[in-house]
Motif scaffolding. Structure first.
Motif, PDB file in Angstrom:
ATOM      1  N   HIS A   1     -14.125   3.948  -5.607  1.00 47.02           N
ATOM      2  CA  HIS A   1     -13.369   3.446  -4.450  1.00 47.02           C
ATOM      3  C   HIS A   1     -12.312   4.476  -4.061  1.00 47.02           C
ATOM      4  O   HIS A   1     -12.542   5.305  -3.202  1.00 47.02           O
ATOM      5  N   TYR A   2     -11.165   4.442  -4.722  1.00 44.13           N
ATOM      6  CA  TYR A   2     -10.084   5.372  -4.393  1.00 44.13           C
ATOM      7  C   TYR A   2     -10.432   6.815  -4.752  1.00 44.13           C
ATOM      8  O   TYR A   2      -9.864   7.754  -4.202  1.00 44.13           O
ATOM      9  N   SER A   3     -11.377   7.007  -5.659  1.00 36.67           N
ATOM     10  CA  SER A   3     -11.804   8.357  -6.020  1.00 36.67           C
ATOM     11  C   SER A   3     -12.363   9.113  -4.824  1.00 36.67           C
ATOM     12  O   SER A   3     -12.350  10.339  -4.794  1.00 36.67           O
TER      13      SER A   3
ATOM     14  N   TYR B   1       0.831  -1.197   0.000  1.00 37.20           N
ATOM     15  CA  TYR B   1       0.000   0.000   0.000  1.00 37.20           C
ATOM     16  C   TYR B   1       0.869   1.251   0.000  1.00 37.20           C
ATOM     17  O   TYR B   1       2.001   1.242   0.475  1.00 37.20           O
ATOM     18  N   VAL B   2       0.295   2.333  -0.547  1.00 42.22           N
ATOM     19  CA  VAL B   2       0.943   3.635  -0.575  1.00 42.22           C
ATOM     20  C   VAL B   2      -0.025   4.628   0.062  1.00 42.22           C
ATOM     21  O   VAL B   2      -1.194   4.711  -0.331  1.00 42.22           O
TER      22      VAL B   2
ATOM     23  N   GLU C   1      -0.489  -0.308  -4.282  1.00 41.26           N
ATOM     24  CA  GLU C   1       0.613   0.082  -5.158  1.00 41.26           C
ATOM     25  C   GLU C   1       0.191   0.014  -6.623  1.00 41.26           C
ATOM     26  O   GLU C   1       0.577   0.861  -7.434  1.00 41.26           O
ATOM     27  N   SER C   2      -0.637  -0.953  -6.962  1.00 37.09           N
ATOM     28  CA  SER C   2      -1.084  -1.132  -8.352  1.00 37.09           C
ATOM     29  C   SER C   2      -1.956   0.032  -8.841  1.00 37.09           C
ATOM     30  O   SER C   2      -2.154   0.200 -10.048  1.00 37.09           O
ATOM     31  N   ALA C   3      -2.477   0.857  -7.932  1.00 36.19           N
ATOM     32  CA  ALA C   3      -3.324   1.991  -8.315  1.00 36.19           C
ATOM     33  C   ALA C   3      -2.564   3.315  -8.391  1.00 36.19           C
ATOM     34  O   ALA C   3      -3.144   4.338  -8.747  1.00 36.19           O
ATOM     35  N   VAL C   4      -1.278   3.298  -8.077  1.00 32.64           N
ATOM     36  CA  VAL C   4      -0.500   4.542  -8.083  1.00 32.64           C
ATOM     37  C   VAL C   4      -0.486   5.176  -9.471  1.00 32.64           C
ATOM     38  O   VAL C   4      -0.636   6.395  -9.598  1.00 32.64           O
ATOM     39  N   ASN C   5      -0.338   4.393 -10.522  1.00 35.79           N
ATOM     40  CA  ASN C   5      -0.347   4.957 -11.876  1.00 35.79           C
ATOM     41  C   ASN C   5      -1.699   5.583 -12.214  1.00 35.79           C
ATOM     42  O   ASN C   5      -1.765   6.582 -12.929  1.00 35.79           O
ATOM     43  N   TRP C   6      -2.784   5.006 -11.713  1.00 39.41           N
ATOM     44  CA  TRP C   6      -4.120   5.589 -11.874  1.00 39.41           C
ATOM     45  C   TRP C   6      -4.139   6.993 -11.277  1.00 39.41           C
ATOM     46  O   TRP C   6      -4.630   7.935 -11.895  1.00 39.41           O
ATOM     47  N   PHE C   7      -3.569   7.139 -10.081  1.00 38.37           N
ATOM     48  CA  PHE C   7      -3.569   8.433  -9.403  1.00 38.37           C
ATOM     49  C   PHE C   7      -2.616   9.428 -10.071  1.00 38.37           C
ATOM     50  O   PHE C   7      -2.990  10.567 -10.340  1.00 38.37           O
TER      51      PHE C   7
ATOM     52  N   SER D   1       3.814   7.653   0.702  1.00 37.92           N
ATOM     53  CA  SER D   1       4.617   6.741   1.521  1.00 37.92           C
ATOM     54  C   SER D   1       4.315   5.299   1.150  1.00 37.92           C
ATOM     55  O   SER D   1       3.209   4.800   1.379  1.00 37.92           O
ATOM     56  N   HIS D   2       5.303   4.653   0.570  1.00 37.82           N
ATOM     57  CA  HIS D   2       5.194   3.245   0.192  1.00 37.82           C
ATOM     58  C   HIS D   2       5.611   2.399   1.389  1.00 37.82           C
ATOM     59  O   HIS D   2       6.589   2.723   2.066  1.00 37.82           O
TER      60      HIS D   2
END
Length: 119
Positions: free
Chosen positions: A32-34, A4-5, A58-64, A89-90
């Motif tokens: 969700h993360y939105s 998680y980040v 971590e897999s959603a960091v590029n989305w953000f 923060s990773h």
């Protein structure tokens, strides 16, 4: 399961940029993360702010960061771009600073003085 980040930070802009940034955010809606995006209930004075705070996979960091890159390119009639600052923060890799300025997203290791946020 994946790492998680923890992402927290803000964007500063004018009214037109704020509206355009909200459109970018809406176009990336994931239900969700939105939900980590927020703004003051009522606008105060001349600067508009958008805030983000969430722990994301971590897999959603590029989305953000894709959203941040799109928003960074938004400029006003005078050529001023949206600007902002985020700390990410990773769990394993530590903290990174993300600066939104000059139409781009700049990343660098975060200053050690922010390490207290990861304790």
């Amino acid at each position: 399961m994946g790492a998680y980040v923890s992402i927290r930070g803000w964007l500063e802009c004018d009214e037109g940029q704020f509206t355009a940034a909200r459109k970018v955010i809406s176009s990336h809606e994931d239900d969700h993360y939105s939900h980590g995006w927020g703004a003051p209930r009522r606008h105060i004075n001349w600067t508009y702010y958008l805030f983000y705070g969430a722990n994301i996979r971590e897999s959603a960091v590029n989305w953000f960061t894709g959203q941040l890159r799109e928003i960074a390119r938004i400029s006003d009639a005078d050529g001023y771009f949206v600007r902002g600052l985020f700390l990410a923060s990773h769990e394993a890799a530590g903290m990174t600073e993300w600066q939104v300025r000059e139409g781009r997203l700049f990343t660098s290791p975060a200053d050690t003085r922010y390490q207290y946020l990861d304790e």
